[in-house]
Design an enzyme around this catalytic site. Structure first.
Site, PDB file in Angstrom:
ATOM      1  CD  GLU A   6     112.293 -21.862 -27.606  1.00 61.46           C
ATOM      2  OE1 GLU A   6     112.335 -21.787 -26.356  1.00 61.46           O
ATOM      3  OE2 GLU A   6     113.240 -22.315 -28.284  1.00 61.46           O
ATOM      4  CE  LYS A  41     128.536 -25.463 -30.239  1.00 64.05           C
ATOM      5  NZ  LYS A  41     127.234 -24.844 -30.090  1.00 64.05           N
ATOM      6  NE  ARG A  49     110.733 -25.819 -23.270  1.00 60.17           N
ATOM      7  CZ  ARG A  49     112.034 -25.856 -23.003  1.00 60.17           C
ATOM      8  NH1 ARG A  49     112.730 -24.744 -23.027  1.00 60.17           N
ATOM      9  NH2 ARG A  49     112.605 -26.987 -22.689  1.00 60.17           N
TER      10      ARG A  49
END
Ligand SMILES: Cc1ncc(C[n+]2csc(CCOP(=O)(O)OP(=O)(O)O)c2C)c(N)n1
Length: 634
Positions: free
Chosen positions: A377, A288, A405
């Site tokens: 979630e 990353k 969600r």
């Protein structure tokens, strides 16, 4: 800074031009694309780290596959900048995330190369499977479907649901697991441990080498390579790889891990895999922030760093004269620590948004009382319900948009059992440059439909602190507090916490011409509007209602009995939100006042700066002034 296009990138606008390059030119092209991304995002910020890490993936995928006929589905979509640059949007890339510019995420209406719209995580496998099954049903046997998903997003329940369904589907589905070992913050959970194990296990590596050797032969035989694939199966049958590989257990053929920043190798492997049918997973390791030292070294901050110095890579501090108010999220982060110091039952929960929510501050002080549950979630909400049912008081901090969600978990696991869970909904309302996928427009509307739920929104940071204090008092039941992105005013840190009686609003100014009822931070726009209107001799009442549920009925009776014009203002959906609650109140009590509502209209609002979007939706200060004038002088 004007973005520079290197000598290869200058001639590439679409994948057809990319395909004209030799494989050995691809590393140079990747370098040029990285430079281009850095040039643009240093002054026009975006999701940097993930996109830098996925440059080789985008180049190799477009080199080998035949988009848009083949479908490339990027999970979350924040890593897809190189994909955008290679698919007709290079010249508009400097308008990334701008009002009327291009979206920061893949979007079907923006390009035929964006096979599926994203922004929220863990959807790519399900969507790709849907497309793969549709292709099969439509007789498109050769079409390829590729889902590109990060290790963080793989922790989301939907990704695992997708794998479970796809494994037995016998479709042309390739999942690329882009493993950079980090989500926004450090990855958590058992899957992370498992992925590290795969990379380091000697048995895997031995078997991997056998597999690649056979696979190399397979590509020579092209589409008729099923016999050779069978050899691979035999080689790994009964082996540890077959038995204990998570993805093999889902009936996927597993390949990897390989270096996903080595574009030449990646291209070769993708060519090989293209010729194999059925569900496959390729595990690639990427870095990353690849190519910018600061971003590689500080991956959390450079996930979305804001503006930075192109030469040094150092982040440019926001310029703000005078004493700067803290961000709302920091007020939450600091306040929960103060409350937790007084109340040992309090714990904090985040679904993979530790630094975004500022719960990282509490984690540092009280590591055993903060839980980062991964991008999950639904699990976060039911996990909170479990903790609350055993006497703890969880503060479940979820961005408004991601809370969508977990709607059933709110109803079935928390509210139905009237459990003491505090929901702190960060980024409530419009969020600016992230656009339609991320605006927190709906929470007021859907939270107020849930029995037992207290629904509140502070107008300023001091009110946020008081509401957080109130929410953790005994026996409050489920309690939601939503607050926006950005900064407001400096809170009063020194004043001891005060309880706000549940359902009690506040009269801020008494007038006679029009009454403005506001909820949350937009009350500050209303206050400004009152000042402007006062100069023009229009005398306005203004109430900060603080609660959408229960409503302050006493205050509302007072307002409606004295005003024939009422204006509601909210940073949320007009459909079913705060204004709708006021309409219902007026109807139920037979008030005939003219009511006008300001808020997010019934359409998807795209990206732009917050100021631009508030203006577009008509509930900034000027919009409120105009609405009041229209009401009294139509
Ligand atoms: C449902 C949902 N929850 C939270 C987020 C916020 N979010 C955006 S990117 C990200 C991390 C994703 O990690 P990973 O898939 O490993 O991708 P990486 O950024 O490391 O490339 C998170 C949590 C989201 N987009 N969607």
């Amino acid at each position: 800074m004007t973005p520079v296009q290197g000598k290869l990138l200058t001639n590439i606008n679409y994948p057809s031009e990319l395909k004209k390059l030799n494989e050995n030119q691809l590393p140079d092209l990747c370098r040029e694309i990285r430079d281009f991304i850095l040039d643009v995002t240093s002054s026009n910020p975006g999701h940097l780290g993930a996109s830098l890490g996925a440059v080789e993936l985008a180049v190799a995928l477009h080199y080998v596959f035949n988009a848009p006929d083949d479908k490339l589905i990027w999970d979350v979509g924040h890593q897809a900048y190189a994909h955008k640059i290679l698919t007709g949007r290079k010249e508009r890339f400097h308008q990334l995330r701008k009002h009327d510019g291009i979206s920061g995420f893949p979007k079907r209406t923006e390009s035929e190369y964006d096979a599926f719209g994203t922004g929220h995580s863990s959807t790519s496998i399900s969507a790709a499977l849907g497309m793969a099954i549709a292709s099969k049903m439509q007789g498109e046997q050769e079409r390829q479907h590729v889902a590109i998903i990060g290790d963080g997003s793989m922790t989301g329940g939907m990704a695992l649901e997708g794998l479970n369904n796809a494994g037995v589907s016998n479709t042309n589905l390739l999942v690329i697991l882009n493993d950079n070992g980090i989500a926004i913050d450090k990855s958590t959970g058992a899957l992370k441990e498992y992925l590290i194990h795969i990379q380091t296990s000697r048995t895997y590596n031995r078997l991997k080498n056998i597999t690649w050797k056979i696979l190399g032969k397979a590509s020579k035989y092209g589409p008729n390579s099923q016999r050779i694939v069978q050899q691979i199966e035999n080689a790994i049958k009964g082996s540890l790889l077959k038995k204990s590989n998570l993805f093999e257990s889902f009936s996927f053929r597993y390949f990897g891990p390989i270096d996903g920043n080595d574009v030449v190798r990646l291209t070769k492997v993708l060519k090989d895999l293209k010729n194999i049918k059925g569900p496959r997973i390729l595990h690639v390791m990427t870095v990353k922030g690849k190519g910018l030292k600061e971003a590689e070294n500080n991956q959390t901050v450079y996930h979305s760093p804001g503006a930075f110095d192109r030469k040094t890579g150092k982040i440019i501090d926001e310029k703000c004269p005078g004493k700067q108010a803290p961000k709302w999220q920091h007020v939450f982060g600091k306040t929960i620590i103060e409350l937790a110091e007084q109340n040992e039952k309090i714990v904090g929960i985040t679904p993979a948004m530790l630094s975004g929510s500022s719960l990282n501050m509490m984690l540092q002080k009280m590591p055993h009382r903060v839980f980062d549950v991964g991008i999950a979630e639904q699990h976060a909400v039911t996990f909170a319900a479990g903790l609350a049912s055993s006497g703890l008081i969880p503060f479940c901090n979820i961005y408004s948009t991601f809370m969508q969600r977990a709607f059933d978990q709110l109803i079935h696991d928390v509210a139905l059992q009237n459990l003491d869970v505090v929901f702190c909904l960060d980024r409530g309302g419009l969020v600016g440059e992230d656009g339609a996928t991320h605006h927190g427009a709906y929470d007021l509307a859907y939270f107020r439909s849930i029995p037992n739920m207290t629904v509140s929104a502070p107008m300023n940071e001091s009110e946020l602190r008081s509401l957080m204090y109130t929410a953790q008092l005994p026996g409050q039941g489920p309690f939601s507090i939503r607050y926006p992105k950005g900064r407001g005013v400096m809170p009063d840190w020194k004043t001891p916490f005060v309880e706000i009686p549940v359902g009690k609003g506040k009269m801020l100014h008494e007038g006679k011409d029009v009454a403005i009822l506001s909820i949350g931070h937009v009350g500050n726009f209303a206050t400004e509007a009152c000042k402007v209107l006062a100069e023009e001799k229009t005398d306005v009442t203004h109430c900060d209602m603080r609660f959408v549920k229960p409503l302050d009925e006493r205050l509302l009776h007072e307002v409606f009995s004295q005003h024939s014009h009422v204006l509601t203002v909210e940073d949320g959906s007009l459909q079913g939100g705060f204004g709708s609650a006021i309409l219902e109140f007026a109807q139920d009590h037979g008030y005939g006042a003219a009511i006008k509502r300001l808020g997010v209209p019934d359409r998807y609002v795209e990206q732009g700066s917050l100021e631009e979007l508030y203006r577009e939706c008509g509930y900034d200060t000027a919009g409120i002034v105009q609405a009041v004038k229209q009401m009294i002088r139509p």
